[in-house]
Scaffold this active site. Sequence first.
Site, PDB file in Angstrom:
ATOM      1  N   GLN A  34       0.504  -1.205  -0.055  1.00 60.10           N
ATOM      2  CA  GLN A  34      -0.019   0.078  -0.002  1.00 60.10           C
ATOM      3  C   GLN A  34       1.142   1.140  -0.215  1.00 60.10           C
ATOM      4  O   GLN A  34       0.524   2.634  -0.435  1.00 60.10           O
ATOM      5  CB  GLN A  34      -0.960   0.117   1.135  1.00 60.10           C
ATOM      6  N   TYR A 140      -3.863   8.103  15.009  1.00 58.45           N
ATOM      7  CA  TYR A 140      -2.473   7.452  14.700  1.00 58.45           C
ATOM      8  C   TYR A 140      -2.295   6.951  16.104  1.00 58.45           C
ATOM      9  O   TYR A 140      -1.639   6.019  16.282  1.00 58.45           O
ATOM     10  CB  TYR A 140      -1.820   7.909  14.226  1.00 58.45           C
ATOM     11  N   LEU A 189       9.684  16.257   7.505  1.00 58.72           N
ATOM     12  CA  LEU A 189      10.456  17.602   7.628  1.00 58.72           C
ATOM     13  C   LEU A 189      12.017  17.071   6.316  1.00 58.72           C
ATOM     14  O   LEU A 189      11.627  17.825   4.767  1.00 58.72           O
ATOM     15  CB  LEU A 189      10.702  17.733   8.261  1.00 58.72           C
ATOM     16  N   ASP A 284       0.277  21.720  17.291  1.00 60.19           N
ATOM     17  CA  ASP A 284       2.367  21.539  17.244  1.00 60.19           C
ATOM     18  C   ASP A 284       2.906  21.750  18.681  1.00 60.19           C
ATOM     19  O   ASP A 284       2.874  23.298  18.389  1.00 60.19           O
ATOM     20  CB  ASP A 284       2.713  22.213  16.085  1.00 60.19           C
TER      21      ASP A 284
END
Length: 329
Positions: A34, A140, A189, A284
């Site tokens: 996947q 998650y 990042l 964040d």
Amino acid sequence: MAVLVTGGAGYIGSHTVAALLERGEQLVVVDNLQQGHKAAMLGGVFYEGDLRDGAFLDRVFCENAIDAVIHFAANSLVGESMKDPGKYYHNNVYGTLCLLEKMNEHGVQRIVFSSTAATYGEPEEVPIKESDRTLPTNAYGETKLAMERMMNWFDVAHGMKYVSLRYFNAAGAYAGGKIGEDHNPETHLVPIVLQTALGKRPHISVFGDDYGTPDGTCIRDYIHVSDLADAHILAVDRLRKGGDSGIFNLGNGTGYSVKEVIECARRVTGRAIPMVVEARRAGDPAVLVASSERARSELGWTPSRDGLEDIIRSAWEWHLANPDGYGDK
């Protein structure tokens, strides 16, 4: 006896496969492709299939003498998990349940789990320790925590020993540029910065430069992917020697800011890498750094590639050679 690596065609999984091959382990790799890439696997017996397919898993365990499992297979995009939590519970949690049940049926009693420091949520203290509160802020992280708890109860009920490894940002690439990082979509990042250096993106977005950090940008842990692979192998060794179940953080102990990563990439690549500051993203935290003291003392884990420049240079070597990634998605 062989090691089964689930998700072994993925980024960290494929680097762990490479490290296991280097030390002469017999390997079985399972991946539904996947997100993984067949070209990322440097060896081992490969089975394409899904952990939720019981007949498929029976075949894998019946055809191979497996004594330990390293479990990477999971969906891992935070944003997607908030939009479609059902997908994450079905693939991550139910998929792990299917795996654990088949392991128990076939007498395989050792599993090393690739978890995440997202299980902690907003940290109360930095660096984060294994004893700190676990309160995930996204689906998650919640599914990964549920997977850990499931393993604990399989240990209680069946004596199935596990090691769970919690970490933040894997980065870098295998020495020699044979394999590297290629996600679709890309959310990490370091590869995004390097894609910008290659001209694949017009600029790198920095989400907020007014945090309470030395340069105003968020600070995160970055660990070389091969050091992470080493930690997974040390965890297998621990279980093979009769070690007890446990949870371990993996971190560099200090962390690097977003601007530090970009500046380092500019030095390594010799390219400008345009940067645009945008509004903060909701949720964040300013600093996320994990303490790895327990892993160092109990697993004997000593990262040898922990300099940011080494990490980015290895990633840049791979991206230069593979500007379109593996080219299979």
